[in-house]
Design a protein around this motif. Sequence first.
Motif, short mmCIF file in Angstrom:
data_model
loop_
_atom_site.label_atom_id
_atom_site.label_comp_id
_atom_site.label_asym_id
_atom_site.label_seq_id
_atom_site.Cartn_x
_atom_site.Cartn_y
_atom_site.Cartn_z
N GLY A 127 -36.94 -25.22 22.19
CA GLY A 127 -36.05 -25.72 21.39
C GLY A 127 -35.14 -24.39 20.95
O GLY A 127 -33.91 -24.39 20.89
N LEU A 128 -35.79 -23.33 20.69
CA LEU A 128 -35.23 -22.01 20.00
C LEU A 128 -34.41 -21.35 21.24
O LEU A 128 -33.35 -21.15 20.86
N THR A 129 -34.90 -21.54 22.43
CA THR A 129 -34.24 -20.69 23.51
C THR A 129 -32.88 -21.49 23.81
O THR A 129 -31.87 -21.02 24.30
N LEU A 130 -32.93 -22.98 23.69
CA LEU A 130 -31.82 -23.63 24.07
C LEU A 130 -30.79 -24.08 22.97
O LEU A 130 -29.45 -24.01 23.25
N LEU A 131 -31.26 -23.64 21.67
CA LEU A 131 -30.33 -24.15 20.61
C LEU A 131 -30.05 -23.28 19.56
O LEU A 131 -29.00 -23.11 18.76
N ALA A 132 -31.04 -21.97 19.56
CA ALA A 132 -30.55 -20.94 18.28
C ALA A 132 -29.65 -20.14 18.78
O ALA A 132 -28.99 -19.96 19.64
N PRO A 133 -28.68 -20.13 17.51
CA PRO A 133 -27.61 -19.14 17.70
C PRO A 133 -27.82 -17.72 18.07
O PRO A 133 -29.14 -17.16 17.90
N SER A 134 -26.94 -16.98 18.66
CA SER A 134 -27.16 -15.63 19.09
C SER A 134 -25.72 -14.83 18.54
O SER A 134 -24.78 -15.47 18.30
N GLU A 135 -26.25 -13.53 18.42
CA GLU A 135 -25.10 -12.44 18.01
C GLU A 135 -23.95 -12.67 19.05
O GLU A 135 -22.61 -12.36 18.48
N LEU A 136 -24.05 -12.72 20.12
CA LEU A 136 -23.05 -12.73 21.00
C LEU A 136 -23.16 -14.10 22.12
O LEU A 136 -24.31 -14.71 21.97
N TYR A 137 -22.05 -14.65 22.69
CA TYR A 137 -22.33 -15.77 23.28
C TYR A 137 -23.11 -16.03 24.59
O TYR A 137 -23.09 -14.92 25.36
N LEU A 138 -24.21 -16.69 24.53
CA LEU A 138 -24.96 -16.84 25.60
C LEU A 138 -24.69 -18.03 26.24
O LEU A 138 -24.86 -19.37 25.88
N PRO A 139 -24.30 -17.91 27.84
CA PRO A 139 -24.01 -19.26 28.40
C PRO A 139 -25.19 -20.22 28.38
O PRO A 139 -26.31 -20.01 28.52
N PRO A 140 -25.01 -21.34 28.57
CA PRO A 140 -26.00 -22.29 28.67
C PRO A 140 -26.79 -22.17 30.04
O PRO A 140 -28.04 -22.37 29.83
N LEU A 141 -26.23 -21.91 31.00
CA LEU A 141 -26.86 -21.29 32.18
C LEU A 141 -28.07 -20.27 32.01
O LEU A 141 -29.27 -20.38 32.54
N SER A 142 -27.66 -19.16 31.25
CA SER A 142 -28.59 -18.06 30.89
C SER A 142 -29.78 -18.50 30.02
O SER A 142 -30.93 -18.16 30.27
N ARG A 143 -29.50 -19.38 29.11
CA ARG A 143 -30.34 -19.96 28.21
C ARG A 143 -31.56 -20.69 29.10
O ARG A 143 -32.78 -20.60 28.99
N VAL A 144 -31.34 -21.66 30.05
CA VAL A 144 -31.70 -22.36 30.65
C VAL A 144 -32.71 -21.43 31.85
O VAL A 144 -33.92 -21.75 31.93
N SER A 145 -32.09 -20.58 32.39
CA SER A 145 -32.86 -19.58 33.36
C SER A 145 -33.78 -18.78 32.62
O SER A 145 -35.08 -18.76 33.00
N MET A 146 -33.73 -18.24 31.32
CA MET A 146 -34.71 -17.58 30.50
C MET A 146 -35.75 -18.42 29.96
O MET A 146 -36.81 -18.28 30.18
N LEU A 147 -35.64 -19.79 29.78
CA LEU A 147 -36.47 -20.82 29.47
C LEU A 147 -37.30 -21.14 30.73
O LEU A 147 -38.75 -21.11 30.55
N LEU A 148 -36.96 -21.33 31.92
CA LEU A 148 -37.78 -21.30 33.02
C LEU A 148 -38.42 -20.17 33.50
O LEU A 148 -39.58 -20.24 33.86
N GLN A 149 -37.82 -19.00 33.22
CA GLN A 149 -38.69 -17.91 33.57
C GLN A 149 -39.73 -17.49 32.70
O GLN A 149 -40.93 -17.22 33.27
N ASN A 150 -39.43 -17.87 31.62
CA ASN A 150 -40.83 -17.51 30.62
C ASN A 150 -41.59 -18.36 30.07
O ASN A 150 -42.71 -18.33 29.79
#
Length: 494
Positions: A127-150
Motif C-alpha cells: 500500500g505504501l509503495t503504490l500510494l505514499a506521496p514522494s518528494e518528486l513525482y514517481l510514475p506508477p510504472l516505477s512504483r509497480v516495478s519496485m513493488l514487484l522487485q522487492n
Amino acid sequence: MSVQHNVTQILVMAVSVVLAVFIGANIGDPVITGINLYAVVLLLLASLTHLRLENLVPFLLVADVLVHLAKRLVCFVTGSPWIYYATLFFTVPVYAVIVIVFVGQLRNQPLPASGKFLTLFLLLAAGLTLLAPSELYLPPLSRVSMLLQNLLPAMLYYAGCALSLNILGRLTKVLFRVSLLALAYGFVQFFTGPTPLDVVWATQTYRYSIQGSKVFAFLQGPADQFFYGYSFFPDPLIWGLFLNTCLVLILIQFHKRRTSLLKRATLTGLFLFGLLTSLTRSPWLCLLSTVAMYQMLRLQVISRAWQILAILMCLFPLCILGSDYLIVRFSWAIPEIQADMLRRFATVGTLGDRVYTWDVLQQIFSRHFLMGNGYGYNEFLMRFPTQGLEAARVHNFVLALVMYTGVPGLLLFLAFYIQWCREAFRAIRQTSDPVQKTTLRWLTALSFGYVSTGFFSGPNFMTALFFLLAGMVAAASRTPEPSPAPAAEATHVA
C-alpha cells in the motif's frame, strides 16, 4: 504420462516456437516483443510443470537465476531498456501462477501465525509503495516495478507452507546443478575479469543498471582495481547468499546419506572458493553466523525465540561500534598489506557508512516514523542520491524497513521473524527423527545467517529462497512430519 498429454505438450511447445520466431521478426517493437515473450513463458510454464506446486517452485528458482543471464544475452540483440526489463521480469508470470496454485491449496488450511504477520507486513508495504506521496513525482510504472522487485520473493513463503520438507532433496538436486553452472562462470570472472558477455552488457546498460554501471566503471578505471565477481547474478551479495544456501542444503544431504570424506571436502571447498570469488564480506558473515548458530542449536545452548531476538538486538549496536573500532584501529595499516586479496577484504569501502548509522537513524525516524515512503522511495534514492544522508548510507535492514514502511512495518516484520523462530523451535522439539531434526536446525541457522547480513547489507537477504525455506519450516511446525523413506529422500548432489 498419457498420450493425450504428450500431444498437448508438443502443441504447446510448437506454439511457443512460433511465438519466438514472431518475436525475432518484431524485435524492434517493445510492446509486441514484451507481450509475446511473456506468452512464451506462460506456455512453457504450463507445459513443463503441469501446474503442480512441487514442479512450479523448482522451475521458478531456476528461472530466477537464469533470467539474469538472459538479460545479458539480450544486450547482443538490442540496447532497448524496455526489452531489457521485459526480460528481467520474466519471472513475474511464474510468481502469478504459483500464487493462484497455492491459494487453491491453502484455502482450507490456515496459515501459521508467522504467515499472518508476514501478510500484514506485505499489505502495508504494498500500500505504501503504490500510494505514499514522494518528494518528486514517481510514475506508477516505477512504483509497480519496485513493488514487484522487492515484495514478490515473499510469495514463496506461502508456497513453502503448502509444500513438505520432503521436497528439499529435489530442490537441492536442482539448485546444485544450477550452482555448478554459476560457479563455472564465476570462476572465469575471478581469473579473467569481466567476460565478453559482461562487457557488452555493461556497455549497454550502465545508464540504468546499478551493477552494469559498476562493471562499466571498472572497465574505465585504473588497472589495479578489484573486480567483484558475481557470476550471472544481480550483484556479488546475492551471488554469495545463493552459494551459502546451496552449501547448507548440500550439508543437509550429507547427513541424510553416507558420503565419502573426499566428496564432502571437494564440494565444500568448491563452494567456499565460490564465496571467495565474490570478494564480498557479507556472505562470509552469513556463513559464519549460520555455522555458529547451528552448533548452538545442536548443543541446545539456544532453544527459544527470545534468545534469537536478544542476539539480534545485540548485533544492531555491535555492527556499528565494531565498524567504528575496525576503522580507527586498522585502517592505517591497509596500504601496507602486500597480498591483493587480503587488502581487498581489509578495505574500508562501505564499512565506513555503518559508522553513521546513529545519525541516519535519527534522520529516518524523524521523517518516516509512522508512515514510510514505500519501496518506490528506493527508486527516488537511486535517481537523486544527494537528496538525503540516507540515500548513500542505509546499509542496515532496520533503517531500511523504517524508511520504506515506517515503524509499524518494522514491527510487523520483526513479529513475523520472531514468531517464525518459535515455530522453528516447535518443529525441532516435536520431531523424533534425528535427520529431520538436523535439517530443521540447519534451516533455522541459515535463516539467522541471512538476517545477520541485514545489519551490514540492508534487506537484500529477503530473497525467494529465504522465504521459501521459512515457509517449509513453518509448515513443519503444524504437525509432525513423518520420516521419509530412505529411497525417496536420498538425493545425489553430484
